[in-house]
Design a protein around this motif. Structure first.
Motif, PDB file in Angstrom:
ATOM      1  N   TRP A  64      15.528 -10.519  -7.244  1.00 19.49           N
ATOM      2  CA  TRP A  64      15.804  -9.410  -7.702  1.00 19.49           C
ATOM      3  C   TRP A  64      16.205  -8.372  -6.825  1.00 19.49           C
ATOM      4  CZ3 TRP A  64      11.357  -7.780 -11.781  1.00 19.49           C
ATOM      5  CH2 TRP A  64      10.998  -8.817 -12.691  1.00 19.49           C
TER       6      TRP A  64
ATOM      7  N   GLU B  69       7.114 -19.891  -5.404  1.00 13.08           N
ATOM      8  CA  GLU B  69       8.013 -20.819  -4.378  1.00 13.08           C
ATOM      9  C   GLU B  69       9.254 -19.753  -3.928  1.00 13.08           C
ATOM     10  OE1 GLU B  69       7.261 -21.785  -7.788  1.00 13.08           O
ATOM     11  OE2 GLU B  69       5.619 -23.386  -7.045  1.00 13.08           O
ATOM     12  N   ALA B  70       9.767 -19.132  -4.937  1.00 10.20           N
ATOM     13  CA  ALA B  70      10.869 -18.045  -4.447  1.00 10.20           C
ATOM     14  C   ALA B  70      10.379 -17.097  -3.710  1.00 10.20           C
ATOM     15  CB  ALA B  70      11.143 -17.346  -5.853  1.00 10.20           C
ATOM     16  N   VAL B  71       8.999 -16.432  -3.820  1.00 10.59           N
ATOM     17  CA  VAL B  71       8.607 -15.563  -2.689  1.00 10.59           C
ATOM     18  C   VAL B  71       8.335 -16.253  -1.451  1.00 10.59           C
ATOM     19  CG1 VAL B  71       6.557 -14.019  -2.047  1.00 10.59           C
ATOM     20  CG2 VAL B  71       7.323 -14.304  -4.525  1.00 10.59           C
TER      21      VAL B  71
ATOM     22  N   LYS C 132      18.681 -22.584  -5.310  1.00  8.68           N
ATOM     23  CA  LYS C 132      18.891 -21.374  -5.696  1.00  8.68           C
ATOM     24  C   LYS C 132      17.715 -20.741  -5.791  1.00  8.68           C
ATOM     25  CE  LYS C 132      22.980 -22.909  -8.264  1.00  8.68           C
ATOM     26  NZ  LYS C 132      23.586 -23.494  -9.243  1.00  8.68           N
ATOM     27  N   ILE C 133      17.478 -19.523  -5.025  1.00  9.27           N
ATOM     28  CA  ILE C 133      16.331 -18.878  -5.082  1.00  9.27           C
ATOM     29  C   ILE C 133      16.515 -17.655  -6.022  1.00  9.27           C
ATOM     30  CG2 ILE C 133      14.765 -17.609  -3.675  1.00  9.27           C
ATOM     31  CD1 ILE C 133      16.067 -19.088  -1.207  1.00  9.27           C
ATOM     32  N   LYS C 134      15.273 -17.570  -6.858  1.00  9.45           N
ATOM     33  CA  LYS C 134      15.433 -16.430  -7.884  1.00  9.45           C
ATOM     34  C   LYS C 134      15.044 -15.161  -7.097  1.00  9.45           C
ATOM     35  CE  LYS C 134      15.698 -18.456 -11.761  1.00  9.45           C
ATOM     36  NZ  LYS C 134      17.203 -18.692 -11.917  1.00  9.45           N
TER      37      LYS C 134
ATOM     38  N   GLU D 225      11.951 -13.064  -7.194  1.00  9.70           N
ATOM     39  CA  GLU D 225      11.413 -12.969  -8.293  1.00  9.70           C
ATOM     40  C   GLU D 225       9.732 -12.778  -8.312  1.00  9.70           C
ATOM     41  OE1 GLU D 225      13.450 -14.598 -11.592  1.00  9.70           O
ATOM     42  OE2 GLU D 225      11.653 -14.301 -12.796  1.00  9.70           O
ATOM     43  N   PRO D 226       9.284 -11.698  -8.639  1.00  5.88           N
ATOM     44  CA  PRO D 226       7.750 -11.451  -8.651  1.00  5.88           C
ATOM     45  C   PRO D 226       7.232 -12.413  -9.613  1.00  5.88           C
ATOM     46  CG  PRO D 226       8.926  -9.457  -9.250  1.00  5.88           C
ATOM     47  CD  PRO D 226       9.770 -10.339  -9.200  1.00  5.88           C
TER      48      PRO D 226
ATOM     49  N   ILE E 274      14.620  -8.714  -3.318  1.00 13.54           N
ATOM     50  CA  ILE E 274      13.045  -9.213  -3.338  1.00 13.54           C
ATOM     51  C   ILE E 274      12.852 -10.624  -4.319  1.00 13.54           C
ATOM     52  CG2 ILE E 274      10.963  -8.612  -4.162  1.00 13.54           C
ATOM     53  CD1 ILE E 274      11.692  -5.587  -3.640  1.00 13.54           C
TER      54      ILE E 274
ATOM     55  N   LYS F  75       7.070 -15.498  -9.190  1.00 14.99           N
ATOM     56  CA  LYS F  75       7.612 -16.961  -8.560  1.00 14.99           C
ATOM     57  C   LYS F  75       7.224 -17.131  -7.362  1.00 14.99           C
ATOM     58  CE  LYS F  75      10.890 -18.559 -11.666  1.00 14.99           C
ATOM     59  NZ  LYS F  75      11.055 -17.448 -12.766  1.00 14.99           N
TER      60      LYS F  75
END
Lengths: 622, 709
Positions: free
Chosen positions: B234, B346-348, B230-232, B341-342, B339, B344
């Motif tokens: 926005w 790993e998510a980026v 699961k990728i965080k 989650e700023p 986008i 984070k």
């Protein structure tokens, strides 16, 4: 303000105010003719749930489904159901062996909940009330098939063939209706029946046969029906397989409101030097919404009408005339009349004005605002339009360019992109029609630079490394929807809506479950190959420390919230809340003191003092 | 209230080379202020001019230098006067130094707010950056920019530069231009800054974001690639149509002297029973009803709530597919952006990896989205990559909504290649079209793309705000005509047209357009076949139309008869010729065809009558009985037809008449033949209407024979 002034989306109009003319031309009159001979009851074929089903049951369930679809898809259609080879007779002509089924009124009528409900229950009472017997027997001059066609044709006499499509759907498992007869009688009956069918077809009625067969006995068209339907050669060979498909289609048909092909406008596209071509515009894609709401009086269930009145907020006077509009600006009320507003919007006098061409790469994925409109040339007013259109269409496809034009609608002028779409044909027929799609472009005011919000001033924005990208590529190859087509999913919310409506209208006890096709394929995703690819990607990006949820990284806000709750709990312990509440002394405390209790118990801390006190009391169950 | 309050300083270059574009600069700035007056009333704005002859700023008084920079308006809450100032900003006479202006603007913001102010601080520079900057007292210009950038970062000041170039800048010193561009570029590498080059007055009007909208996320949560990943993310809006400000309905009922009158109109709804219009039903007594066929099914909202479709909030990946599977025209709505989650990291990285892999593989992702708990339905959409070219902006994904099966209307259209040759362009015509598409180019390689949506203002909104401001000064003002720069959005660029005059003339010469004077009543073309049924027919129809249209040019009269009369019967003629009378060659077939014609009952009578006279003709004209067989054939057919149509009398009377006729004309052999062929009268058992009993029918010819003998 004006959501859709141009009525681009206006063709989803409410049924409550339908355009009469359109409705007229787009309806269908259908008579379902069902063979009710004993053979229909004695022959079975495997049904859906492995139980054998008689052909009669199959025909009934098929018609029932078809009616349930029709009532939603195109409820202005009119239907009638006729059984033939029956013991009893009931029809206007009073001829033998034909029984017209009806709920309430006779003749052709719009499908109603009552009709569907009674029809669903027909099987139980069929033998008793209507009865089944062979209508065509040696020694009798009766011809029940002929009679059925006659009755159906008489039913379809209503309305003109120009305003409605008229159809007969014949369900039978008897491929040789006159097989029991011999000699002249047989020839004669065959001939008269064929003539009857031809008469009907000459009147613009189409006759469709839905043959029911089972694995042991195939329905042979050559005995009789090929002649009746006028099938020859390939059409004949294809008929049986395609009719089985049609039968299935009739049951599985999607419940969606059908729209007849209808252009909603003609535009002229001015190219240059006064060269202007004519285009017809069609709405091929529009979001479908469940039917409109009619307000009813809950005591009587009778429809209500809404009356709108304008009342002056200052004096309470009723306002009759169309008011001016205003906007408070610079401490004044700036008034606008309707003429002024429409004058502001009149930017261009041409409907579509070609500005130039750009390579397709200039059209970005975020250049979109609403569903596109399809354009197809017409020579109706301007001879030569089609030819120019085809030439431009070809050039644009070949050079991979799109046209930019100004769409000078009087109410919603906009820049548009015209992209050429080549025809795509598959075995199922035309998938994409040839023509151009008009895409409504945003202006700079409509585009938001949201990416820049989280601009990183330290210039350490993470970027995926090559290895990480390759892992993502591997994952992508695994989870590939090879034949994805844009409209493969039906809208679960809409289907549920129709199912609920049907259950309520037919007073069914349970609401049919709707399969949500839009959920991911969990099973497929659990295949080892995919799981591995996901794990590898995860390992590459997240390393070992991937953890789900917020646990390892509590957000600022929630940490703050926790701290406050902790502090409040400490403070709250200093008060004897039970005692204060008992003696009604809560009101002597300050709001911030009250909030200690609320925060400690994770209750909302908003509201006036009375609200806080009552919230505390409710919480203490006082 | 003013949570997102913004403080903005406009830094405007008014140097001599800017004079040409200053009208547009004035307009775009005025628009910005007008919008602020409506949407962001608490924002503060200051205006600084540079390139002026005079000097007026605090820094020059405090530390000296900073010449030719004038603070026209100090930072203050927006008001109408500020807009008026922009009606005509003073023109300068000396080349401006934009670095000086930036420092002055920054100083104003710092002095006004200090580090405490949490609101947004923004500098907006509009210049052509063509004049050489003054050398700093110490260090290089690059060092100077770095220092300023660092200061800006500390103070959280953002910088937006609009650089006017191309056709607008005129001749310029290439070296100076490059140096300045590099310096501005340096800002974007060091702090929150962005530079935008514009090459036309139109894009200058669209270069400034005139309305600041507080960004709101639509969704914050997981992009579920699978149950294990699961990728965080926005999700924000990427496009959203900006409309007119909401206008209220105006009431003039309150006296003009009433200072506190709101002048508003309330809209009041009343519900009345249709049966009894006198009865008003209170809103809480209403219940929703949905149509089901002709009936309306009442559904209480509670009941509906209990059974309706309730998806869980989530964004789930369904899979990836080739980009070519999703045609551009299927995008249904305005666009969202995913986008990571700023903060984070790993998510980026994960989003970046997906975006880049998608781009590399030319794939897109299909996702199922339920943005909020309690949302009425699900959304199926496509994620496409947005690979960032700027270092400090993360990669992201665009989201476009796709249609459901219910939303697609499968109308059929004829293939272009199946259209008749008259619709197909010749090679010469095709070439003319190719040239037009190629040459009428809005995105020439060396220049900036024209009418790029990101830089094109909405002419209607521009005009509305302009008019609004005019009306504020003069209530009787008339709607202003469209600005020249805005006309370029709605009309073809005259320059582009004149450059390609030959191509356009050739195109016009190649194709011929003719107005269809005999425009038929359009009812026919509206009445097209339902989807999927017979597109074949439509093609034919189109063909017909094409043909008749061609004829128009030559013989108008023919055409009228041909097409206007009965388009449909003309079609049927192709398959089966319509028989209207009985001929000599195939009388039997003609007769049968006439009988089976059911468009009018008269055909039967006509057919019978026709055949009768034909038989008489045959018998009469017979020479040595050579036509007898034909006559008998016809008679058999007539008999059959009369039985079928239940017209026994017609036949019986005729046969009797025929016999009498034969006897009278010495044609007794024909009567004998009838006897031999066993032709009897139609009996009661064959047709109820017959008054001939079975015995009589059989004896009919016998008795006749007897008489003859």
């Amino acid at each position: 303000m004006e959501l859709d002034p141009d009525e681009i989306f206006g063709d989803d109009e409410d049924d409550s105010q339908p355009n009469l003319q359109e409705r007229e031309s787009s309806k269908e009159y259908v008579v379902y003719i069902v063979d009710a001979s004993p053979k229909m009851f004695s022959t079975t074929c495997p049904g859906e749930d492995q139980n054998d089903q008689t052909h009669f049951q199959m025909a009934i369930s098929c018609i029932s489904e078809s009616l349930k679809n029709r009532i939603i898809n195109s409820s202005y259609d009119e239907v009638a159901i006729c059984f033939f080879n029956t013991r009893e007779k009931k029809n206007l002509q009073d001829i033998n062996g034909v029984f017209e089924f009806s709920a309430g009124e006779d003749g052709l009528g719009r499908p109603t909940a009552r009709l569907i409900k009674e029809f669903d229950q027909i099987e139980e009472s069929f033998v008793k009330k209507i009865g089944s017997q062979y209508g065509i027997v040696p020694g009798s001059r009766e011809n029940s098939l002929y009679n059925a066609l006659w009755v159906a044709q008489a039913l379809l006499r209503k309305g003109s063939a120009k305003t409605a499509d008229k159809r007969m759907l014949l369900f039978t498992n008897e491929d040789d209706p006159f097989g029991t007869l011999k000699g002249v009688t047989k020839l004669d009956m065959t001939r008269t029946t064929l003539q009857r069918a031809k008469d009907a077809q000459d009147l613009g009625i189409s006759i469709e046969l839905l043959p029911l067969s089972n694995p042991d006995r195939h329905f042979s068209m050559s005995h009789f029906y090929a002649d009746m339907l006028g099938l020859e050669g390939d059409a004949l060979a294809d008929f049986i397989p395609s009719s089985i498909e049609r039968l299935q289609d009739m049951k599985d048909q999607l419940r969606k409101r059908m729209f007849k092909k209808r252009r909603y406008r003609t535009y002229s596209l001015s190219i240059a030097n006064g060269v202007s071509i004519q285009l017809s515009a069609y709405a091929l894609l529009r979001p479908t919404v469940p039917g409109s709401i009619t307000w009813l009086d809950s005591t009587s269930n009778l429809p209500l009408k809404t009356e709108r009145s304008l009342i002056c907020a200052d004096t309470g006077a009723l306002i009759q005339e169309a008011p001016k509009q205003f906007l408070p600006y610079r401490n004044q009320e700036i008034k606008f009349s309707r003429e002024e507003i429409s004058q502001i919007k009149r930017v261009s006098t041409t409907q579509l004005c070609l500005l130039g061409f750009k390579p397709l790469s200039c059209l970005k994925d975020y250049h979109n605002l609403k569903p596109s409109t399809f354009l197809f040339p017409t020579d109706e007013e301007m001879i030569g339009s089609t030819k120019i259109f085809i030439a431009l269409h070809r050039s644009m496809l070949r050079l991979r360019r799109f046209a930019v034009a100004y769409f000078g609608s009087s109410t919603h002028p906009q820049l548009v992109a015209l992209i050429a779409q080549d025809e795509i044909i598959s075995t199922r027929g035309q998938i994409e029609p040839p023509g151009m799609h008009m895409i409504y472009l945003p202006y700079c005011d409509d585009i938001r630079n949201t990416e820049e919000l989280h601009m990183d001033v330290t210039f350490t924005t993470p970027r995926a490394s090559n290895e990480e990208i390759q892992k993502a590529v591997a994952l992508m190859k695994r989870v590939d929807l090879r034949d994805f087509s844009v409209c493969q999913f039906s809208n679960p919310a809409l289907q549920k809506h129709y199912a609920v409506l049907q259950a309520l209208a037919l007073e069914e006890d349970e609401i049919p479950e709707i399969k949500d096709e839009t959920l991911p394929d969990e099973e497929g995703m659990a295949r080892p190959g995919i799981v591995n690819a996901v794990e590898e990607f995860k390992l590459a990006v997240y390393g070992e420390k991937y953890e789900e949820g917020e646990s390892n990284n509590i957000s600022e806000a929630s940490r703050k919230r926790k701290a406050i709750a902790g502090k409040a709990a400490q403070e709250s312990a200093n008060y004897d809340w039970e005692d204060l509440a008992e003696n009604g002394k809560l009101k002597d405390l300050t709001v911030s003191e009250l909030k200690f209790y609320l925060a400690a118990h994770r209750l909302p801390v908003t509201g006036k003092k009375e609200a806080l006190i009552s919230r505390i009391l409710t919480h203490m169950k006082k | 209230m003013a949570r997102n309050k913004e403080s903005l300083v406009l830094l405007l270059d008014v140097g001599p080379k800017m004079h040409g574009v200053l009208p547009q600069v004035e307009k775009v700035c005025a628009m910005l202020l007008e919008k602020k007056l409506i949407y962001n009333k608490f924002d503060e704005v200051g205006i600084v001019l540079f390139g002026t002859a005079e000097t007026n700023n605090e820094l020059t008084k405090e530390v000296g230098g900073y010449e030719n920079v004038v603070v026209l308006e100090g930072i203050k809450v927006v008001d109408g006067d500020l807009v008026d100032v922009l009606d005509q900003i003073p023109r300068g006479t000396v080349p401006g130094d934009f670095l000086d202006a930036i420092v002055v603007g920054m100083d104003m913001l710092i002095k006004k707010f200090g580090p405490t102010n949490k609101g947004k601080k923004r500098l907006c520079l509009i210049t052509n950056a063509l004049s050489r900057l003054r050398d700093p007292y110490e260090g290089t210009k690059e060092d100077q920019v770095s220092t300023i950038a660092q200061q800006m970062t500390e103070q959280a000041i953002k910088l937006e530069c609009v650089v006017v170039r191309g056709e607008l800048s005129g001749d310029a010193d290439k070296n100076v231009m490059d140096e300045n561009d590099q310096l501005l570029e340096l800002f974007t590498k060091k702090t929150w800054a962005k530079t935008l080059h514009v090459e036309s007055p139109t894009s200058l009007l669209g270069a400034l974001r005139t309305r600041s909208i507080a960004p709101v996320t639509i969704f914050r949560g997981d992009l579920e690639v699978s149950s294990g990943l699961k990728i965080k993310v926005w999700v924000y809006k990427k496009t959203s149509e900006e409309r007119f400000p909401t206008l209220k309905k105006y009431s003039d009922k309150a006296p003009a002297t009433d200072k506190f009158a709101t002048r508003e109109i309330k809209v009041d709804y009343e519900y009345r029973s249709i049966q009894d219009p006198e009865k008003v039903v209170p809103p809480e007594q209403r219940i929703k009803g949905y149509r089901y066929g002709p009936e309306v099914v009442p559904v209480s909202s509670d009941a509906w709530e209990a059974v309706k479709f309730k998806p869980e909030k989530s964004v789930k990946l369904l899979g990836f597919t080739d980009a070519k599977n999703i045609l551009r025209q299927y995008y249904m709505k305005d666009v969202n952006i995913f986008i990571a989650e700023p903060g984070k990291k790993e998510a980026v990285t994960a989003v970046s990896a997906l975006a880049r892999a998608m781009k590399e593989m030319n794939k897109v992702a299909i996702v199922r989205c339920v943005w909020r708990q309690g949302q009425a339905g699900v959304a199926i959409g496509v994620l496409t990559p947005n690979v960032s070219v700027k270092e400090n902006i993360p990669d992201s994904l665009y989201f476009n909504l796709l249609p459901f099966a219910e939303d697609v209307r499968e109308f059929q259209f004829p293939s272009f290649k199946n259209l008749p040759a008259t619709f197909q362009p010749t090679e010469e015509q095709q070439e003319a079209a190719d040239n037009l598409v190629m040459m009428l180019d809005l995105a020439p390689p060396a220049k900036q793309e024209n009418l790029k949506p990101d830089l094109t203002p909405n002419p209607v909104l521009e005009r509305f705000y302009h008019f609004l401001n005019l009306k504020a000064k003069d209530p009787d003002a008339t709607v202003p005509s469209l600005d020249e720069a805005l006309k370029r959005i709605a009309e073809p660029d005259t320059e582009l047209l004149s450059q390609n005059k030959s191509v356009i003339d050739e195109f016009q010469r190649c194709f011929e357009l003719k107005e269809n004077l005999k425009k038929k009543k359009s009812t026919r073309s509206f009445k097209e076949k339902p989807s999927g049924s017979d597109d074949e027919k439509e093609v034919i129809e189109d063909h017909n139309e094409g043909k008749t249209l061609m004829i128009t040019d030559d013989i108008t009269a023919v055409k009228v008869e041909n097409s206007d009369e009965k388009p449909y019967s003309a079609l049927t003629t192709n398959s089966a010729a319509i028989v209207e009378k009985i001929g000599d060659i195939t009388p039997v077939q003609d007769f049968e065809a006439m009988l089976s014609r059911r468009d009018s009952p008269d055909w039967i009578a006509k057919g019978i009558k026709g055949l009768k006279s034909k038989i008489l003709e045959f018998v009469e004209d017979s020479f040595a009985g050579n036509n007898y067989n034909k006559a008998i054939e016809c008679l058999v057919a007539l008999r059959k037809g009369c039985v079928l149509e239940q017209e026994p009398k017609q036949y019986n009377d005729f046969v009797q008449y025929l016999c009498r006729f034969c006897r009278g004309h010495d044609l007794n052999d024909f009567c004998e033949l009838l006897g031999l062929k066993g032709m009897t009268l139609i009996t009661k058992s064959e047709a109820v209407d017959s008054d001939v009993p079975d015995e009589e029918a059989r004896s009919f010819l016998v008795t006749k024979d007897g008489k003859v003998e």
